[in-house]
Enzyme design. Structure first.
Site, PDB file in Angstrom:
ATOM      1  N   SER A  51      -7.333  50.781 -29.815  1.00  0.00           N
ATOM      2  CA  SER A  51      -7.795  51.192 -29.558  1.00  0.00           C
ATOM      3  C   SER A  51      -7.934  51.526 -31.395  1.00  0.00           C
ATOM      4  O   SER A  51      -7.543  51.071 -31.821  1.00  0.00           O
ATOM      5  CB  SER A  51      -8.424  52.825 -29.601  1.00  0.00           C
ATOM      6  OG  SER A  51      -8.125  53.576 -30.248  1.00  0.00           O
ATOM      7  N   ALA A  52      -9.595  51.362 -32.061  1.00  0.00           N
ATOM      8  CA  ALA A  52      -8.925  51.261 -33.421  1.00  0.00           C
ATOM      9  C   ALA A  52      -9.028  52.342 -33.947  1.00  0.00           C
ATOM     10  O   ALA A  52      -8.819  52.816 -34.992  1.00  0.00           O
ATOM     11  CB  ALA A  52     -10.721  51.312 -33.773  1.00  0.00           C
ATOM     12  N   ARG A  57     -12.667  53.419 -39.341  1.00  0.00           N
ATOM     13  CA  ARG A  57     -13.104  54.286 -40.211  1.00  0.00           C
ATOM     14  C   ARG A  57     -13.820  53.832 -41.435  1.00  0.00           C
ATOM     15  O   ARG A  57     -14.676  54.683 -41.619  1.00  0.00           O
ATOM     16  CB  ARG A  57     -11.989  55.055 -41.050  1.00  0.00           C
ATOM     17  CG  ARG A  57     -11.771  56.501 -40.855  1.00  0.00           C
ATOM     18  CD  ARG A  57     -11.204  57.181 -41.392  1.00  0.00           C
ATOM     19  NE  ARG A  57      -9.789  57.044 -40.141  1.00  0.00           N
ATOM     20  CZ  ARG A  57      -8.850  57.538 -40.241  1.00  0.00           C
ATOM     21  NH1 ARG A  57      -8.422  57.564 -41.914  1.00  0.00           N
ATOM     22  NH2 ARG A  57      -7.622  58.211 -40.244  1.00  0.00           N
ATOM     23  N   ASP A  96      -9.521  50.708 -23.718  1.00  0.00           N
ATOM     24  CA  ASP A  96     -10.578  50.945 -25.453  1.00  0.00           C
ATOM     25  C   ASP A  96     -10.137  52.623 -25.347  1.00  0.00           C
ATOM     26  O   ASP A  96      -9.898  52.799 -23.699  1.00  0.00           O
ATOM     27  CB  ASP A  96     -11.741  50.716 -25.437  1.00  0.00           C
ATOM     28  CG  ASP A  96     -12.325  52.230 -26.453  1.00  0.00           C
ATOM     29  OD1 ASP A  96     -11.742  52.199 -28.037  1.00  0.00           O
ATOM     30  OD2 ASP A  96     -13.496  52.204 -26.592  1.00  0.00           O
ATOM     31  N   LEU A  97      -9.647  53.814 -25.344  1.00  0.00           N
ATOM     32  CA  LEU A  97      -9.883  55.464 -25.666  1.00  0.00           C
ATOM     33  C   LEU A  97     -11.332  55.790 -25.675  1.00  0.00           C
ATOM     34  O   LEU A  97     -11.215  56.541 -24.889  1.00  0.00           O
ATOM     35  CB  LEU A  97      -8.321  55.719 -26.663  1.00  0.00           C
ATOM     36  CG  LEU A  97      -8.186  56.825 -26.199  1.00  0.00           C
ATOM     37  CD1 LEU A  97      -7.721  57.332 -25.285  1.00  0.00           C
ATOM     38  CD2 LEU A  97      -7.597  57.588 -27.149  1.00  0.00           C
ATOM     39  N   ASP A  98     -11.524  56.231 -26.925  1.00  0.00           N
ATOM     40  CA  ASP A  98     -12.261  56.567 -26.986  1.00  0.00           C
ATOM     41  C   ASP A  98     -13.830  56.583 -26.597  1.00  0.00           C
ATOM     42  O   ASP A  98     -14.043  55.166 -26.371  1.00  0.00           O
ATOM     43  CB  ASP A  98     -12.840  57.134 -29.485  1.00  0.00           C
ATOM     44  CG  ASP A  98     -11.369  57.548 -29.897  1.00  0.00           C
ATOM     45  OD1 ASP A  98     -10.815  58.751 -29.085  1.00  0.00           O
ATOM     46  OD2 ASP A  98     -11.258  56.658 -30.636  1.00  0.00           O
ATOM     47  N   THR A 157     -13.461  61.422 -26.968  1.00  0.00           N
ATOM     48  CA  THR A 157     -13.483  61.726 -28.074  1.00  0.00           C
ATOM     49  C   THR A 157     -14.941  61.451 -28.865  1.00  0.00           C
ATOM     50  O   THR A 157     -15.179  61.216 -30.314  1.00  0.00           O
ATOM     51  CB  THR A 157     -12.116  61.810 -28.872  1.00  0.00           C
ATOM     52  OG1 THR A 157     -12.051  59.973 -27.812  1.00  0.00           O
ATOM     53  CG2 THR A 157     -11.021  62.236 -28.074  1.00  0.00           C
ATOM     54  N   GLU A 170     -14.128  48.530 -22.611  1.00  0.00           N
ATOM     55  CA  GLU A 170     -14.852  49.253 -23.386  1.00  0.00           C
ATOM     56  C   GLU A 170     -16.094  49.509 -23.368  1.00  0.00           C
ATOM     57  O   GLU A 170     -16.996  49.456 -22.743  1.00  0.00           O
ATOM     58  CB  GLU A 170     -15.341  48.276 -24.595  1.00  0.00           C
ATOM     59  CG  GLU A 170     -13.971  47.345 -25.175  1.00  0.00           C
ATOM     60  CD  GLU A 170     -13.867  48.699 -26.443  1.00  0.00           C
ATOM     61  OE1 GLU A 170     -14.967  49.462 -26.839  1.00  0.00           O
ATOM     62  OE2 GLU A 170     -13.406  48.224 -27.559  1.00  0.00           O
ATOM     63  N   ASP A 171     -16.539  50.975 -24.039  1.00  0.00           N
ATOM     64  CA  ASP A 171     -17.348  51.636 -23.779  1.00  0.00           C
ATOM     65  C   ASP A 171     -18.892  50.698 -25.488  1.00  0.00           C
ATOM     66  O   ASP A 171     -19.882  51.342 -25.521  1.00  0.00           O
ATOM     67  CB  ASP A 171     -17.295  53.206 -24.160  1.00  0.00           C
ATOM     68  CG  ASP A 171     -17.018  53.998 -25.690  1.00  0.00           C
ATOM     69  OD1 ASP A 171     -16.386  52.916 -25.864  1.00  0.00           O
ATOM     70  OD2 ASP A 171     -17.021  54.556 -26.061  1.00  0.00           O
ATOM     71  N   LYS A 201     -20.135  53.893 -32.690  1.00  0.00           N
ATOM     72  CA  LYS A 201     -19.431  53.250 -31.662  1.00  0.00           C
ATOM     73  C   LYS A 201     -18.463  51.893 -31.457  1.00  0.00           C
ATOM     74  O   LYS A 201     -18.560  51.080 -31.769  1.00  0.00           O
ATOM     75  CB  LYS A 201     -20.291  53.228 -30.113  1.00  0.00           C
ATOM     76  CG  LYS A 201     -20.295  54.835 -29.753  1.00  0.00           C
ATOM     77  CD  LYS A 201     -20.912  54.608 -28.479  1.00  0.00           C
ATOM     78  CE  LYS A 201     -21.805  55.446 -28.205  1.00  0.00           C
ATOM     79  NZ  LYS A 201     -22.243  55.693 -26.442  1.00  0.00           N
ATOM     80  N   GLY A 202     -17.256  52.288 -32.034  1.00  0.00           N
ATOM     81  CA  GLY A 202     -15.646  51.963 -31.814  1.00  0.00           C
ATOM     82  C   GLY A 202     -15.777  50.516 -33.256  1.00  0.00           C
ATOM     83  O   GLY A 202     -14.719  50.095 -33.343  1.00  0.00           O
ATOM     84  N   ARG A 249      -6.563  55.510 -35.464  1.00  0.00           N
ATOM     85  CA  ARG A 249      -5.365  56.149 -36.008  1.00  0.00           C
ATOM     86  C   ARG A 249      -4.998  57.085 -35.329  1.00  0.00           C
ATOM     87  O   ARG A 249      -3.260  57.693 -35.530  1.00  0.00           O
ATOM     88  CB  ARG A 249      -5.008  56.018 -37.897  1.00  0.00           C
ATOM     89  CG  ARG A 249      -5.413  54.596 -38.087  1.00  0.00           C
ATOM     90  CD  ARG A 249      -5.346  54.834 -39.407  1.00  0.00           C
ATOM     91  NE  ARG A 249      -5.513  53.471 -39.970  1.00  0.00           N
ATOM     92  CZ  ARG A 249      -5.305  52.683 -41.075  1.00  0.00           C
ATOM     93  NH1 ARG A 249      -4.612  53.478 -41.913  1.00  0.00           N
ATOM     94  NH2 ARG A 249      -5.946  52.112 -41.663  1.00  0.00           N
ATOM     95  N   LYS A 296     -12.945  45.718 -34.721  1.00  0.00           N
ATOM     96  CA  LYS A 296     -13.852  44.864 -34.100  1.00  0.00           C
ATOM     97  C   LYS A 296     -15.168  44.647 -34.486  1.00  0.00           C
ATOM     98  O   LYS A 296     -15.322  45.587 -35.471  1.00  0.00           O
ATOM     99  CB  LYS A 296     -13.758  45.624 -33.193  1.00  0.00           C
ATOM    100  CG  LYS A 296     -12.881  46.417 -31.955  1.00  0.00           C
ATOM    101  CD  LYS A 296     -13.103  47.525 -30.822  1.00  0.00           C
ATOM    102  CE  LYS A 296     -11.635  48.014 -30.084  1.00  0.00           C
ATOM    103  NZ  LYS A 296     -11.439  48.781 -29.496  1.00  0.00           N
TER     104      LYS A 296
HETATM  105  C1  BG6 Z   1     -12.737  54.070 -32.704  1.00  0.00           C
HETATM  106  C2  BG6 Z   1     -13.855  54.968 -32.291  1.00  0.00           C
HETATM  107  O1  BG6 Z   1     -12.145  53.854 -31.310  1.00  0.00           O
HETATM  108  O2  BG6 Z   1     -11.740  54.338 -33.907  1.00  0.00           O
HETATM  109  C3  BG6 Z   1     -14.949  54.940 -33.926  1.00  0.00           C
HETATM  110  O3  BG6 Z   1     -14.959  54.852 -31.614  1.00  0.00           O
HETATM  111  C4  BG6 Z   1     -13.470  55.460 -34.652  1.00  0.00           C
HETATM  112  O4  BG6 Z   1     -16.028  56.274 -33.527  1.00  0.00           O
HETATM  113  C5  BG6 Z   1     -12.382  54.340 -34.528  1.00  0.00           C
HETATM  114  O5  BG6 Z   1     -14.764  55.340 -35.622  1.00  0.00           O
HETATM  115  C6  BG6 Z   1     -11.259  55.252 -35.803  1.00  0.00           C
HETATM  116  O6  BG6 Z   1     -10.697  56.005 -35.674  1.00  0.00           O
HETATM  117  P1  BG6 Z   1      -9.656  56.774 -36.668  1.00  0.00           P
HETATM  118  O7  BG6 Z   1      -8.883  57.802 -35.526  1.00  0.00           O
HETATM  119  O8  BG6 Z   1      -8.869  55.630 -36.722  1.00  0.00           O
HETATM  120  O9  BG6 Z   1     -10.688  56.989 -37.722  1.00  0.00           O
HETATM  121 MG    MG Z   2     -14.672  53.308 -27.592  1.00  0.00          MG
END
Ligand code: BG6
Ligand code: MG
Length: 217
Positions: free
Chosen positions: A113-114, A48, A8-10, A16, A168-169, A44-45, A116, A144
């Site tokens: 990562s979810a 959007r 996972d990234l964030d 972030t 994953e966090d 978290k995770g 974008r 997820k």
């Molecule tokens: C996940 C984050 O990685 O991505 C979430 O943990 C976030 O907090 C999700 O809502 C979607 O991100 P984005 O940048 O596409 O809105």
């Molecule tokens: Mg995460």
């Protein structure tokens, strides 16, 4: 031993999660909704639009479909502006070292990562060369904790899910990894990430030899 790692990234590699949190909190304040730490943790995770529903709660019924998309766009504008300021110092401690160690151990590496914004962040941090595959969040239909994004990562790497370790966090992320048939390494609080196979406080504790031996076939 495992053949691949799926990160996972964030909140795992990049610091972030706090920026997503701040952007949602700002939006909630602007539309007169309360935003406490329990809501923050639940975001978290979560993708959007799913996050927007959590932020709106009972107020969800007050907004049309189009208004909701506009709210999500507004939050994304705040987030995208925030990440434009980031540099290598915003990687989480141990993240680059974990990727270097995984590469040295001959493991394949994917990003699931979810967000974008994940691809842009990987470029911004200078990490693109570490990843054999970055799943395009826009191509994923089910967020997820559905396993889709982790299964897509394994497929792209050409590695069976059972030979992958997911990292994953988020609770939703750990559940997605387990549903994909992978072992899960949680990063954060063991009491929160109770479904993970193992939990570390951060990637500074990532010991590639230990975790690669943890299982796989
Ligand atoms: C996940 C984050 O990685 O991505 C979430 O943990 C976030 O907090 C999700 O809502 C979607 O991100 P984005 O940048 O596409 O809105
Ligand atoms: Mg995460």
């Amino acid at each position: 031993p495992f053949k691949a790692l799926v990160f996972d990234l964030d909140g795992v590699i990049a610091d972030t999660a706090v920026l997503h949190h701040a952007a949602w909190k700002r939006l909630a304040g602007e539309i007169g909704l309360s935003f406490d730490e329990t809501i923050g943790e639940r975001l978290k995770g979560v993708d959007r639009m799913g996050s927007l529903e959590i932020v709106l709660g009972d107020a969800s019924a007050r907004y049309t479909h189009d208004e909701k998309h506009a709210l999500a766009e507004r939050k994304n504008g705040y987030y995208v502006a925030a990440i434009a300021q980031l540099g290598p110092e915003n990687l989480l401690p141990g993240a680059r070292e974990a990727l270097v160690a995984a590469r040295a151990a001959g493991l394949k590496i994917a990003l699931a990562s979810a967000s974008r914004s994940a691809g842009a962040l990987v470029e911004r941090f200078g990490l693109a060369d570490f990843f054999d595959h970055v799943v395009d969040a826009a191509s994923i239909a089910r967020p997820k904790p559905d396993p889709e994004i982790f299964l897509a990562a394994a497929r792209a790497l050409g590695v069976a899910p059972g030979d992958c370790l997911g990292i994953e966090d988020a609770v939703a992320g750990v559940d997605a990894i387990r549903a994909a048939g992978m072992r899960a390494l949680g990063v954060g609080d063991g009491a929160v990430l109770a479904h993970a196979d193992a939990v570390i406080g951060g990637l500074t504790e990532f010991d590639v030899a230990r975790f690669v031996a943890m299982s796989g076939s």
